[in-house]
Design a protein around this motif. Structure first.
Motif, PDB file in Angstrom:
ATOM      1  N   LEU A   1      10.380  -4.004 -10.304  1.00  0.00           N
ATOM      2  CA  LEU A   1       9.136  -3.884  -9.531  1.00  0.00           C
ATOM      3  C   LEU A   1       8.277  -2.758 -10.101  1.00  0.00           C
ATOM      4  O   LEU A   1       7.072  -2.914 -10.336  1.00  0.00           O
ATOM      5  CB  LEU A   1       9.445  -3.603  -8.058  1.00  0.00           C
ATOM      6  CG  LEU A   1       8.235  -3.348  -7.153  1.00  0.00           C
ATOM      7  CD1 LEU A   1       7.415  -4.602  -6.960  1.00  0.00           C
ATOM      8  CD2 LEU A   1       8.666  -2.806  -5.799  1.00  0.00           C
ATOM      9  N   ARG A   2       8.922  -1.615 -10.355  1.00  0.00           N
ATOM     10  CA  ARG A   2       8.200  -0.471 -10.912  1.00  0.00           C
ATOM     11  C   ARG A   2       7.668  -0.791 -12.313  1.00  0.00           C
ATOM     12  O   ARG A   2       6.492  -0.570 -12.625  1.00  0.00           O
ATOM     13  CB  ARG A   2       9.132   0.753 -10.933  1.00  0.00           C
ATOM     14  CG  ARG A   2       8.441   2.088 -11.084  1.00  0.00           C
ATOM     15  CD  ARG A   2       8.322   2.526 -12.531  1.00  0.00           C
ATOM     16  NE  ARG A   2       9.617   2.472 -13.212  1.00  0.00           N
ATOM     17  CZ  ARG A   2       9.748   2.116 -14.482  1.00  0.00           C
ATOM     18  NH1 ARG A   2       8.704   1.785 -15.216  1.00  0.00           N
ATOM     19  NH2 ARG A   2      10.949   2.072 -15.033  1.00  0.00           N
TER      20      ARG A   2
ATOM     21  N   PRO B   1      13.730  -3.209  -1.416  1.00  0.00           N
ATOM     22  CA  PRO B   1      14.569  -2.178  -2.038  1.00  0.00           C
ATOM     23  C   PRO B   1      13.881  -1.494  -3.202  1.00  0.00           C
ATOM     24  O   PRO B   1      12.909  -2.017  -3.758  1.00  0.00           O
ATOM     25  CB  PRO B   1      15.785  -2.970  -2.531  1.00  0.00           C
ATOM     26  CG  PRO B   1      15.307  -4.369  -2.683  1.00  0.00           C
ATOM     27  CD  PRO B   1      14.211  -4.570  -1.670  1.00  0.00           C
ATOM     28  N   LEU B   2      14.392  -0.345  -3.565  1.00  0.00           N
ATOM     29  CA  LEU B   2      13.978   0.297  -4.817  1.00  0.00           C
ATOM     30  C   LEU B   2      14.326  -0.686  -5.927  1.00  0.00           C
ATOM     31  O   LEU B   2      15.368  -1.332  -5.877  1.00  0.00           O
ATOM     32  CB  LEU B   2      14.741   1.601  -5.023  1.00  0.00           C
ATOM     33  CG  LEU B   2      14.227   2.796  -4.230  1.00  0.00           C
ATOM     34  CD1 LEU B   2      15.293   3.869  -4.161  1.00  0.00           C
ATOM     35  CD2 LEU B   2      12.937   3.335  -4.849  1.00  0.00           C
ATOM     36  N   SER B   3      13.454  -0.816  -6.888  1.00  0.00           N
ATOM     37  CA  SER B   3      13.685  -1.825  -7.917  1.00  0.00           C
ATOM     38  C   SER B   3      13.032  -1.401  -9.216  1.00  0.00           C
ATOM     39  O   SER B   3      11.836  -1.088  -9.246  1.00  0.00           O
ATOM     40  CB  SER B   3      13.097  -3.153  -7.430  1.00  0.00           C
ATOM     41  OG  SER B   3      12.687  -3.946  -8.516  1.00  0.00           O
TER      42      SER B   3
ATOM     43  N   GLY C   1       0.507   8.960   0.530  1.00  0.00           N
ATOM     44  CA  GLY C   1       0.484   8.268  -0.752  1.00  0.00           C
ATOM     45  C   GLY C   1       1.865   8.178  -1.374  1.00  0.00           C
ATOM     46  O   GLY C   1       2.798   8.863  -0.943  1.00  0.00           O
ATOM     47  N   GLY C   2       1.988   7.307  -2.352  1.00  0.00           N
ATOM     48  CA  GLY C   2       3.225   7.231  -3.123  1.00  0.00           C
ATOM     49  C   GLY C   2       4.347   6.438  -2.493  1.00  0.00           C
ATOM     50  O   GLY C   2       5.461   6.432  -2.992  1.00  0.00           O
ATOM     51  N   VAL C   3       4.052   5.759  -1.375  1.00  0.00           N
ATOM     52  CA  VAL C   3       5.111   4.981  -0.724  1.00  0.00           C
ATOM     53  C   VAL C   3       5.185   3.550  -1.261  1.00  0.00           C
ATOM     54  O   VAL C   3       6.034   2.763  -0.857  1.00  0.00           O
ATOM     55  CB  VAL C   3       4.948   4.959   0.819  1.00  0.00           C
ATOM     56  CG1 VAL C   3       4.974   6.372   1.378  1.00  0.00           C
ATOM     57  CG2 VAL C   3       3.672   4.235   1.237  1.00  0.00           C
ATOM     58  N   GLY C   4       4.283   3.221  -2.198  1.00  0.00           N
ATOM     59  CA  GLY C   4       4.310   1.892  -2.802  1.00  0.00           C
ATOM     60  C   GLY C   4       3.352   0.907  -2.144  1.00  0.00           C
ATOM     61  O   GLY C   4       3.445  -0.302  -2.357  1.00  0.00           O
ATOM     62  N   LYS C   5       2.388   1.426  -1.406  1.00  0.00           N
ATOM     63  CA  LYS C   5       1.438   0.561  -0.695  1.00  0.00           C
ATOM     64  C   LYS C   5       0.693  -0.356  -1.658  1.00  0.00           C
ATOM     65  O   LYS C   5       0.602  -1.568  -1.421  1.00  0.00           O
ATOM     66  CB  LYS C   5       0.468   1.437   0.098  1.00  0.00           C
ATOM     67  CG  LYS C   5      -0.682   0.699   0.739  1.00  0.00           C
ATOM     68  CD  LYS C   5      -1.595   1.661   1.463  1.00  0.00           C
ATOM     69  CE  LYS C   5      -2.031   2.823   0.600  1.00  0.00           C
ATOM     70  NZ  LYS C   5      -2.745   2.411  -0.629  1.00  0.00           N
ATOM     71  N   SER C   6       0.149   0.218  -2.748  1.00  0.00           N
ATOM     72  CA  SER C   6      -0.635  -0.607  -3.684  1.00  0.00           C
ATOM     73  C   SER C   6       0.246  -1.627  -4.407  1.00  0.00           C
ATOM     74  O   SER C   6      -0.151  -2.773  -4.599  1.00  0.00           O
ATOM     75  CB  SER C   6      -1.332   0.275  -4.715  1.00  0.00           C
ATOM     76  OG  SER C   6      -2.174   1.196  -4.063  1.00  0.00           O
ATOM     77  N   THR C   7       1.440  -1.188  -4.780  1.00  0.00           N
ATOM     78  CA  THR C   7       2.371  -2.085  -5.468  1.00  0.00           C
ATOM     79  C   THR C   7       2.723  -3.266  -4.563  1.00  0.00           C
ATOM     80  O   THR C   7       2.727  -4.424  -4.994  1.00  0.00           O
ATOM     81  CB  THR C   7       3.657  -1.305  -5.841  1.00  0.00           C
ATOM     82  OG1 THR C   7       3.271  -0.149  -6.591  1.00  0.00           O
ATOM     83  CG2 THR C   7       4.603  -2.143  -6.654  1.00  0.00           C
TER      84      THR C   7
ATOM     85  N   ASN D   1       9.399   0.141   2.379  1.00  0.00           N
ATOM     86  CA  ASN D   1       9.526   0.045   0.919  1.00  0.00           C
ATOM     87  C   ASN D   1      10.415   1.174   0.415  1.00  0.00           C
ATOM     88  O   ASN D   1      10.558   2.198   1.066  1.00  0.00           O
ATOM     89  CB  ASN D   1       8.140   0.118   0.271  1.00  0.00           C
ATOM     90  CG  ASN D   1       8.200  -0.117  -1.231  1.00  0.00           C
ATOM     91  OD1 ASN D   1       9.021  -0.896  -1.713  1.00  0.00           O
ATOM     92  ND2 ASN D   1       7.352   0.558  -1.968  1.00  0.00           N
ATOM     93  N   MET D   2      10.992   0.952  -0.755  1.00  0.00           N
ATOM     94  CA  MET D   2      11.903   1.922  -1.387  1.00  0.00           C
ATOM     95  C   MET D   2      13.191   2.058  -0.590  1.00  0.00           C
ATOM     96  O   MET D   2      13.767   3.146  -0.485  1.00  0.00           O
ATOM     97  CB  MET D   2      11.213   3.277  -1.598  1.00  0.00           C
ATOM     98  CG  MET D   2       9.909   3.148  -2.378  1.00  0.00           C
ATOM     99  SD  MET D   2       9.269   4.758  -2.873  1.00  0.00           S
ATOM    100  CE  MET D   2       7.848   4.283  -3.856  1.00  0.00           C
TER     101      MET D   2
HETATM  102  P1  ADP Z   1       0.843   4.085  -3.072  1.00  0.00           P
HETATM  103  O1  ADP Z   1      -0.147   2.972  -3.202  1.00  0.00           O
HETATM  104  O2  ADP Z   1       1.508   4.114  -1.725  1.00  0.00           O
HETATM  105  O3  ADP Z   1       0.293   5.431  -3.453  1.00  0.00           O
HETATM  106  P2  ADP Z   1       2.088   2.971  -5.431  1.00  0.00           P
HETATM  107  O4  ADP Z   1       2.097   1.517  -5.133  1.00  0.00           O
HETATM  108  O5  ADP Z   1       1.088   3.503  -6.365  1.00  0.00           O
HETATM  109  O6  ADP Z   1       2.047   3.816  -4.075  1.00  0.00           O
HETATM  110  O7  ADP Z   1       3.562   3.342  -5.887  1.00  0.00           O
HETATM  111  C1  ADP Z   1       3.919   4.652  -6.309  1.00  0.00           C
HETATM  112  C2  ADP Z   1       4.957   4.548  -7.416  1.00  0.00           C
HETATM  113  O8  ADP Z   1       6.174   4.032  -6.900  1.00  0.00           O
HETATM  114  C3  ADP Z   1       4.540   3.596  -8.524  1.00  0.00           C
HETATM  115  O9  ADP Z   1       4.940   4.140  -9.739  1.00  0.00           O
HETATM  116  C4  ADP Z   1       5.332   2.321  -8.217  1.00  0.00           C
HETATM  117  O10 ADP Z   1       5.625   1.572  -9.393  1.00  0.00           O
HETATM  118  C5  ADP Z   1       6.584   2.876  -7.609  1.00  0.00           C
HETATM  119  N1  ADP Z   1       7.214   1.975  -6.638  1.00  0.00           N
HETATM  120  C6  ADP Z   1       6.643   1.424  -5.543  1.00  0.00           C
HETATM  121  N2  ADP Z   1       7.540   0.688  -4.857  1.00  0.00           N
HETATM  122  C7  ADP Z   1       8.718   0.768  -5.540  1.00  0.00           C
HETATM  123  C8  ADP Z   1      10.022   0.212  -5.364  1.00  0.00           C
HETATM  124  N3  ADP Z   1      10.329  -0.563  -4.318  1.00  0.00           N
HETATM  125  N4  ADP Z   1      10.955   0.511  -6.304  1.00  0.00           N
HETATM  126  C9  ADP Z   1      10.679   1.306  -7.366  1.00  0.00           C
HETATM  127  N5  ADP Z   1       9.478   1.853  -7.583  1.00  0.00           N
HETATM  128  C10 ADP Z   1       8.505   1.597  -6.684  1.00  0.00           C
END
Ligand code: ADP
Length: 363
Positions: free
Chosen positions: A316-317, A311-313, A116-122, A275-276
């Motif tokens: 996006l966050r 990229p980290l952004s 988790g936390g890799v930005g999959k949902s985002t 991602n990131m």
């Molecule tokens: P997952 O679905 O993998 O658990 P999330 O999509 O919930 O992850 O993302 C976890 C956190 O990281 C969220 O707060 C999201 O806004 C942030 N995030 C995701 N991708 C990026 C990115 N490329 N740059 C900055 N923040 C990001």
């Protein structure tokens, strides 16, 4: 004015949930016209239809443009028989079968990650919006039981689906039809369901939710190789899979397992989203907060390409926190353009069979 002219005007009123003209949905009852006066009966699908106000407003507008000065509008609700006939017609006469079969024209893309936390949902939410912005009809199933965050990212944290008989109408956000486990639990309650319950829920999402004709169905899976991933693998063995990982090389190993698990059900891993990735700083230098090489390492392990490096952004966050997807709010942002480019590649790529396991094993 004639009745036909008024009905023609009503054909321009679209039901906001089902997304078809109300005339096609048998929602227009009696229509009587006398000069510039008309009386019209509209039959809503259900009592307390959340779209009622909008439909009424659109009907009044449409009828006015047809030259009617005085409208006597009656709003009623369909009878159970009418509702049943409508749901059967919308579901193409099929009774509770899953429309997203191997033969269907809808591409099914499941998004997974190792942890988790890799930005999959985002990434999934923004990808869905970017595909819809390209004119595709897109559905999104948020099957991330532990972190159902898609509705919030898309700006509809409290949206609930509408039930019409056995059919569930998904809320629409930023042009994407969305259904989420979060819409079926109260508040922030944790979902601690066991496998069979999760399986039934996913099955119901795929069967009873009326998505209409979709070009693409995206699924946001929970991280890892748990019950939901197995159910999705069984229900949608022809799905294509994207694996999201970070540049951290150590994360590649755990992400690899999700890819391998998907393959074991016959699904085809089509690529990796890193991602990131490095953050471009004001002085132009790049801060690699999560190191580098994770995407390439996973690409080597799974023998599929890295389709995007996001990229980290900050936008996006922030867009995720505010419910305003960055691909729409700040399309010039580097992360937004990386996601839009990914959408472009996926839209261009046909639904190929190459590399797909045939699901047979030697006797
Ligand atoms: P997952 O679905 O993998 O658990 P999330 O999509 O919930 O992850 O993302 C976890 C956190 O990281 C969220 O707060 C999201 O806004 C942030 N995030 C995701 N991708 C990026 C990115 N490329 N740059 C900055 N923040 C990001």
């Amino acid at each position: 004015m004639t009745e036909a002219a008024v009905r023609a005007a009503l054909a321009r009123v679209i039901d906001p949930e089902i997304r078809r003209p109300i005339t096609e949905l048998d929602m227009v009852g009696d229509v009587q016209v006398d000069g510039a006066r008309a009386s019209v009966t509209i039959k809503l699908t259900i009592v307390g239809c959340p779209a009622a106000d909008r439909i009424e407003r659109d009907v009044r507008e449409a009828v006015a443009t047809a030259g009617i000065d005085e409208l006597d509008l009656t709003i009623t609700v369909m009878t159970p028989e009418e509702r049943r006939a409508l749901t059967e017609r919308l579901q193409g006469g099929r009774t509770r079968t899953m429309p997203f079969t191997r033969e269907s024209l809808t591409r099914v893309i499941a998004v997974t990650s190792g942890k988790g936390g890799v930005g999959k949902s985002t990434v999934t939410a923004n990808l869905a919006v970017a595909l819809a912005a390209r004119g595709l009809s897109v559905g999104l199933v948020d099957a991330d039981v532990f972190g159902f965050s898609i509705p919030a990212i898309l700006g509809i944290p409290d949206a609930k689906p509408t039930r019409v008989g056995e059919m569930i109408l998904p809320p629409v956000a930023q042009g994407v039809k969305v259904i989420s486990i979060g819409m079926f639990v109260e508040g922030q309650a944790a979902v601690s369901w066991r496998g069979p319950m999760l399986h039934r829920t996913i099955q119901q999402f795929l069967t009873d939710v009326y998505f209409g004709d979709l070009d693409v169905l995206l699924l946001d899976l929970p991280p890892g190789t748990g019950d939901v991933a197995i159910s999705v693998g069984q229900l949608l063995p022809h799905a294509e899979v994207l694996v999201v990982t970070t540049p951290q090389a150590a994360a590649a190993e755990v992400a690899e397992r999700s890819g391998i698990a998907a393959r074991q059900t016959g699904q085809q891993v089509i690529g990796i989203v890193e991602n990131m990735a490095g953050l471009v700083q004001p002085d132009g230098s790049i801060l690699e907060l999560f190191g580098s090489g994770g995407g390439d390492e996973l690409s080597r392990r799974l023998a599929v390409p890295v389709l995007a490096r996001i990229p980290l952004s900050v936008p996006l966050r922030a867009g995720g926190d505010e419910g305003r997807p960055v691909v729409l709010s700040t399309p010039t942002d580097a992360a937004a353009s990386a996601i839009s480019h990914l959408a472009e590649q996926l839209a261009r790529r046909g639904r190929g069979l190459a590399g797909r396991s045939l699901g047979v094993s030697p006797a």
